[in-house]
Design an enzyme around this catalytic site. Structure first.
Site, short mmCIF file in Angstrom:
data_model
loop_
_atom_site.label_atom_id
_atom_site.label_comp_id
_atom_site.label_asym_id
_atom_site.label_seq_id
_atom_site.Cartn_x
_atom_site.Cartn_y
_atom_site.Cartn_z
CG ASP A 1 38.33 41.97 45.67
OD1 ASP A 1 39.33 41.24 45.73
OD2 ASP A 1 38.32 43.14 46.09
CB CYS B 1 41.31 42.02 39.33
SG CYS B 1 40.30 41.48 37.92
CG ASP B 2 39.09 44.63 42.87
OD1 ASP B 2 38.94 44.10 41.76
OD2 ASP B 2 38.16 45.09 43.53
CE LYS B 3 41.58 44.87 47.32
NZ LYS B 3 40.68 44.34 46.33
CB CYS C 1 33.53 43.39 37.46
SG CYS C 1 33.79 41.67 37.97
CD GLU D 1 36.12 45.08 47.74
OE1 GLU D 1 36.83 45.90 47.18
OE2 GLU D 1 35.47 44.21 47.11
CB SER E 1 32.47 46.04 46.21
OG SER E 1 32.48 46.05 44.81
#
Length: 553
Positions: A78, A119-121, A191, A443, A469
């Site tokens: 992202d 990570c995110d997704k 992160c 985002e 985010s």
């Protein structure tokens, strides 16, 4: 064994021959076959080290008598996709990840699965697939990045985004920004901070689908490698006991996870992902339920970006398990009878767990806030709801009224913020950025970080039908539903309209008379789609509202 369809009997001689072509021995073929779905690549800082995690998982599976077989899926960073066309593909990648893992697990009948995301997704996508396929499985993430150090302070990726605004505001030099750029992200891992990736990895643990420590052990710690080996061994135990993901991810388990979400002050993206994951488990979580859980759950941890503490400090303080132990002391408590991937109940897992730092994980008698970290707002601007990370909003902005500054794209709003065109008191509206209109609900870390960097964090609100985010802080309200592309009220806002925000009372109102809004509605026409070919166009045609988790119809 499920894998018998692949390897047993006269008719499966060709299948065994193909396995032997890769070097598998007869003994390995006879053992349980355990698929390892991972997202190792060389474009995501949180995933670049997953080859080491996968190797450790393989060791654990072999130690427990299984045969590990790894396969990869995609992943979007992202941070790298932010503020350009790439961000339109980020949320949409969740469905590709879920589908690809499902395809691999169905085409090759593994006996069990271990998911290795970070990570995110990728984490929610793999969890969706895990529940969809529903064979013995668990998840072990790659772990959080350590914070960097700059001018005597902890820094992280969002510090660099905010640094761009500080340069424009003449409170940071280009030379300082270059030094910050070098120091903010000191190594591999998701992160640093309670951003979306770490939020989802912590909630995986809270649901019971990851081992204790999954959400908080740092990426570079030897304990992370040991956890991966333990995960490999644990999945073999799940297989032996035939404990499956849907046996674990019950309605009560999701209730527990939502309480942890509120106590930690997780990313607003959890309000998209948790309902989508629950949907795959056959559990419905309406958006309004987040307010119910938030109302009875204190906010116990003040984590980056809204507070001072890092994921490493949370881990040292006892991690997610200590947070859950503390939540057992609330009036609502937690359901301790739910099963977990340890093969034990949550109550058994929490025996002997203690908080080691009562400032990082505060007791329920002395929370940072009496209510949870996320709030859902309703009103004539968001009839189906909007989401805010209320724990990261300054007290001065919890109730606010100001003129709308309307933008039909993120880039236009970002430029106006950096050019000094947004003034104290303004309410920035960024629309046509929802799941369908974005497409992909991009985002908006760049404009929110610019607001902070320009010194407007306690003076300006931002409202969008897109999303933020997990690194966002301030009065940032996203997921406004219905979205503008579907003719939602946010499409009817005009420059200068008064917007009223009341976060404590969960209200979001456009101060325009109903008859005037109806006139605007009659004159409104939907804009043409921004992307007309390829996957993003197909996604836009199939995706549901952000209020229902942006699942595909």
């Amino acid at each position: 064994m499920r894998s018998d369809a692949l390897r047993k009997g006269l008719e499966r001689a060709p299948h065994r021959s193909l396995l032997k072509a890769m070097g598998y021995t007869d003994e390995e073929i006879r053992r349980p076959l355990v698929g390892i779905a991972h997202a190792h690549n060389e474009i995501i800082a949180g995933h670049v080290h997953l080859d080491r995690i996968v190797a450790a998982v393989k060791d654990g599976i072999r130690m427990a008598g299984g045969t590990p077989i790894a396969f990869a899926t995609i992943g979007v960073c992202d941070g790298l996709a932010m503020n350009h066309t790439g961000m339109k593909y980020s949320l949409a990648s969740r469905e590709i990840i879920a589908d690809s893992v499902e395809i691999m697990a169905m085409a090759h009948p593994f006996d069990a699965l271990v998911m290795v995301p970070n990570c995110d997704k990728v984490t929610p996508g793999m969890l969706m697939a895990m529940l969809r396929v529903n064979i013995p499985a668990l998840m072990v993430s790659g772990g959080p990045m350590l914070t960097g150090r700059f001018q005597g302070k902890d820094v992280h990726l969002v510090s660099v985004f905010e640094g761009v605004g500080r340069v424009r505001a003449n409170t940071m030099s280009l030379e300082e920004l270059a030094e910050l750029e070098d120091k903010a992200c000191p190594g591999c891992g998701s992160c640093a901070g309670m951003f979306t990736a770490n939020s989802m990895n912590c909630l995986t643990e809270a649901i019971g689908l990851g081992l204790p420590g999954n959400g908080t052990i740092p990426a570079v710690a030897a304990a992370r490698i040991r956890l991966a080996k333990q995960a490999g061994m644990a999945v073999m135990d799940l297989l032996a006991k035939n404990i499956r993901p849907r046996d674990i991810a019950s309605a009560a388990a999701f209730e527990n996870a939502m309480a942890v979400d509120m106590a930690l002050g997780c990313s607003t993206n959890t309000v998209l992902h948790v309902p989508a994951i629950a949907h795959e488990a056959g559990v419905e979580l309406p958006l309004s339920h987040f307010n119910e859980v938030s109302g009875r759950t204190p906010h116990l941890c003040s984590l980056i970006p809204g507070g001072p503490h890092s994921l490493q400090q949370l881990d040292e303080a006892g991690g997610v398990a200590a947070v859950m132990q503390e939540l057992c002391r609330t009036e609502a408590g937690l359901n301790l009878e739910v099963m977990t991937v340890t093969g034990k109940t949550l109550g058994e897992n929490l025996q002997g767990v203690k908080t080691r730092d009562s400032e990082v994980i505060r007791p329920v008698t002395n929370p940072y806030h009496k209510v949870g970290g996320i709030g859902v707002l309703y009103g004539n601007l968001a009839p189906d709801g909007a989401v805010v990370k209320q724990s990261a909003v300054a007290d001065e902005m919890l109730v606010h009224r100001g003129p709308a500054r309307v933008f039909d794209s993120e880039s236009a709003a970002h430029g106006a913020i950096l050019d000094g065109k947004i003034k104290p008191g303004d309410v920035v509206i960024i629309r046509y950025c929802g799941p369908r209109g974005g497409p992909g609900m991009p985002e908006m870390l760049s404009p929110t970080a610019a607001i902070i960097g320009m010194g407007l964090g306690k003076k300006v609100a931002l409202i969008t039908d897109g999303r933020f985010s997990g690194g966002t802080q301030g009065a940032c309200i996203g997921h406004v539903s219905p979205e503008a592309a579907d003719g939602g009220p946010i499409a009817l806002v005009a420059e200068g309209d008064e917007i009223s925000i009341d976060i404590p009372n969960h209200r979001l109102e456009l101060q325009v008379a109903a008859d005037e809004l109806e006139k605007r509605r009659q004159a409104w026409t939907p804009p043409p789609p921004k992307i007309t070919t390829g996957y993003a166009a197909r996604y836009a045609a199939m995706v549901s509202s952000g209020s229902t988790g942006a699942i595909l119809r």
